[in-house]
Motif scaffolding. Structure first.
Motif, PDB file in Angstrom:
ATOM      1  N   LYS A  57       0.835  -1.198   0.000  1.00 36.06           N
ATOM      2  CA  LYS A  57       0.000   0.000   0.000  1.00 36.06           C
ATOM      3  C   LYS A  57       0.874   1.253   0.000  1.00 36.06           C
ATOM      4  O   LYS A  57       0.562   2.254  -0.642  1.00 36.06           O
ATOM      5  CB  LYS A  57      -0.913   0.003   1.217  1.00 36.06           C
ATOM      6  CG  LYS A  57      -1.960   1.115   1.203  1.00 36.06           C
ATOM      7  CD  LYS A  57      -2.970   0.928   2.303  1.00 36.06           C
ATOM      8  CE  LYS A  57      -3.975   2.071   2.327  1.00 36.06           C
ATOM      9  NZ  LYS A  57      -4.773   2.118   1.094  1.00 36.06           N
ATOM     10  N   PHE A 112       0.659   8.003  -6.947  1.00 39.84           N
ATOM     11  CA  PHE A 112      -0.283   6.970  -6.518  1.00 39.84           C
ATOM     12  C   PHE A 112      -0.550   6.095  -7.730  1.00 39.84           C
ATOM     13  O   PHE A 112      -0.949   6.583  -8.783  1.00 39.84           O
ATOM     14  CB  PHE A 112      -1.560   7.660  -6.027  1.00 39.84           C
ATOM     15  CG  PHE A 112      -2.542   6.762  -5.350  1.00 39.84           C
ATOM     16  CD1 PHE A 112      -3.883   6.781  -5.701  1.00 39.84           C
ATOM     17  CD2 PHE A 112      -2.150   5.907  -4.324  1.00 39.84           C
ATOM     18  CE1 PHE A 112      -4.810   5.966  -5.067  1.00 39.84           C
ATOM     19  CE2 PHE A 112      -3.068   5.091  -3.672  1.00 39.84           C
ATOM     20  CZ  PHE A 112      -4.405   5.121  -4.051  1.00 39.84           C
ATOM     21  N   LEU A 165      -2.506   2.912  -9.563  1.00 40.53           N
ATOM     22  CA  LEU A 165      -3.759   2.166  -9.506  1.00 40.53           C
ATOM     23  C   LEU A 165      -3.768   1.077 -10.565  1.00 40.53           C
ATOM     24  O   LEU A 165      -3.484   1.322 -11.730  1.00 40.53           O
ATOM     25  CB  LEU A 165      -4.944   3.105  -9.733  1.00 40.53           C
ATOM     26  CG  LEU A 165      -5.244   4.043  -8.570  1.00 40.53           C
ATOM     27  CD1 LEU A 165      -6.044   5.239  -9.036  1.00 40.53           C
ATOM     28  CD2 LEU A 165      -6.006   3.294  -7.489  1.00 40.53           C
ATOM     29  N   PHE A 218     -11.174  -1.446  -9.836  1.00 39.75           N
ATOM     30  CA  PHE A 218      -9.882  -0.956  -9.378  1.00 39.75           C
ATOM     31  C   PHE A 218      -9.447  -1.608  -8.072  1.00 39.75           C
ATOM     32  O   PHE A 218     -10.279  -2.001  -7.234  1.00 39.75           O
ATOM     33  CB  PHE A 218      -9.943   0.554  -9.148  1.00 39.75           C
ATOM     34  CG  PHE A 218      -9.844   1.366 -10.398  1.00 39.75           C
ATOM     35  CD1 PHE A 218     -10.970   1.639 -11.152  1.00 39.75           C
ATOM     36  CD2 PHE A 218      -8.623   1.857 -10.828  1.00 39.75           C
ATOM     37  CE1 PHE A 218     -10.885   2.387 -12.324  1.00 39.75           C
ATOM     38  CE2 PHE A 218      -8.526   2.612 -11.992  1.00 39.75           C
ATOM     39  CZ  PHE A 218      -9.659   2.872 -12.738  1.00 39.75           C
ATOM     40  N   GLY A 219      -8.129  -1.681  -7.899  1.00 40.10           N
ATOM     41  CA  GLY A 219      -7.561  -2.005  -6.608  1.00 40.10           C
ATOM     42  C   GLY A 219      -7.523  -0.760  -5.734  1.00 40.10           C
ATOM     43  O   GLY A 219      -7.924   0.334  -6.154  1.00 40.10           O
ATOM     44  N   ALA A 220      -7.024  -0.913  -4.507  1.00 43.80           N
ATOM     45  CA  ALA A 220      -7.002   0.192  -3.546  1.00 43.80           C
ATOM     46  C   ALA A 220      -5.825   1.133  -3.748  1.00 43.80           C
ATOM     47  O   ALA A 220      -5.758   2.186  -3.126  1.00 43.80           O
ATOM     48  CB  ALA A 220      -6.998  -0.359  -2.123  1.00 43.80           C
ATOM     49  N   ARG A 223       0.957   3.693  -2.997  1.00 45.52           N
ATOM     50  CA  ARG A 223       1.568   5.033  -3.007  1.00 45.52           C
ATOM     51  C   ARG A 223       3.076   4.881  -2.918  1.00 45.52           C
ATOM     52  O   ARG A 223       3.603   4.358  -1.939  1.00 45.52           O
ATOM     53  CB  ARG A 223       1.045   5.875  -1.848  1.00 45.52           C
ATOM     54  CG  ARG A 223       1.507   7.323  -1.924  1.00 45.52           C
ATOM     55  CD  ARG A 223       0.776   8.212  -0.944  1.00 45.52           C
ATOM     56  NE  ARG A 223      -0.654   8.274  -1.183  1.00 45.52           N
ATOM     57  CZ  ARG A 223      -1.240   9.035  -2.105  1.00 45.52           C
ATOM     58  NH1 ARG A 223      -0.496   9.816  -2.884  1.00 45.52           N
ATOM     59  NH2 ARG A 223      -2.552   9.042  -2.234  1.00 45.52           N
TER      60      ARG A 223
END
Lengths: 117, 113
Positions: free
Chosen positions: A9, A88, A90, A108-110, A113
Motif C-alpha cells: 500500500k 499513486f 492504480l 480498481f484495486g485500492a 503510493r
C-alpha cells in the motif's frame, strides 16, 4: 470475495532503485491496466494487457515495465529511468471487449503510493 | 493526453442539495463512464452511458450525454455527507481495437453536514 489486490500500500524508494508493484485479481478478467495518479491531473494510463503474454504501452510508459505471465497477475516495475516516480499507482481489470467496440467497466484495486526519498 | 475535462474542479454544497458535475471530451466515443474515488482509495464505477443514449438513471444519480456538444453531466440528488469524494468521467474511445478508458481530471465534491 472477488476483487483486485495491490501491494504494498505504501512504498519508499531511494533514487536509482527499481521497485515492483504487485497486482493480483481473482475476477477472471482478461484485461488489466496500470494507471498513475498525480494531484490535480486525474489518471494517466501506463500499460495495459488484454490477454496473457501480451501488453501495450499507454500514454506514459517510459520508465516503466510490466509482464503478464498469468491471467491473475500484472506486476508493474518502476525503473530508475522514471524521473519522477512519486505518485499513486492504480491497477484495474475488466472483461475483454470483443469486436473493438470500446471499453468495459473497470474494477480498481485500492492503490499503491510510491514515494522516492 | 487527457480526453475529458471536468467542471467545476471543486464543489461544496450542503446536505440535501443537488450536485451537478460536467465533463467535456474531445474525440468521438463509444461510451462514457463516471467513477467515484474516496480520498486515498481506488476508483469505483458508478454508471455507464453509451453514445446512442441521452440520459440514464441509477438511484440518486442521473447522467446525460450530448454527443453533439461532446459533453456529459452527472447529477447527484439529495446529497449526503457520504457522497464527499472525487468524481471522474472516463471515455471509451470509438473504433479502437484496444480496451482502454481515458480519464478526466476530476471534480472534488464536499458535502457539508
Amino acid at each position: 470475495d472477488g476483487g483486485i489486490t495491490q501491494s504494498p500500500k505504501y512504498l519508499f524508494r531511494k533514487e536509482g532503485q527499481n521497485v515492483t508493484l504487485s497486482c493480483e485479481q481473482n475476477l477472471n478478467h482478461d484485461a488489466m491496466y496500470w494507471y498513475r495518479q498525480d494531484p490535480g491531473q486525474g489518471l494517466r494510463l501506463i500499460y495495459y494487457s488484454q490477454i496473457v503474454n501480451d501488453f501495450q504501452k499507454g500514454d506514459i510508459a517510459e520508465g516503466y515495465s510490466v509482464s503478464r505471465e498469468k491471467k491473475e497477475s500484472f506486476p508493474l516495475t518502476v525503473t530508475s529511468a522514471q524521473k519522477n516516480p512519486t505518485a499513486f499507482y492504480l491497477c484495474a481489470s475488466s472483461t475483454r471487449t470483443s469486436g473493438g467496440v470500446g471499453a468495459n467497466v473497470l474494477t480498481f484495486g485500492a492503490g499503491s503510493r510510491l514515494t522516492v526519498l | 493526453s487527457q480526453q475529458g475535462e471536468e467542471d467545476p474542479q471543486a464543489l461544496s454544497i450542503q446536505e440535501g442539495e443537488n450536485a451537478t458535475m460536467n465533463c467535456s471530451y474531445k474525440t468521438s466515443i463509444n461510451n462514457l463512464q463516471w467513477y467515484r474515488q474516496n480520498s486515498g482509495r481506488g476508483l469505483v464505477h458508478l454508471i455507464l452511458i453509451r453514445s446512442n443514449e441521452r440520459e440514464k438513471h441509477s438511484g440518486r444519480l442521473r447522467v446525460t450525454l450530448d454527443t453533439s456538444k461532446k459533453s456529459s453531466s452527472l447529477l447527484i440528488t439529495a446529497s449526503r455527507a457520504a457522497d464527499t469524494a472525487s468524481y471522474f468521467c472516463a471515455t471509451g474511445l470509438y473504433g479502437g481495437a484496444t480496451n482502454k478508458l481515458i480519464f478526466g481530471t476530476g471534480t472534488l465534491l464536499a458535502v457539508q453536514p
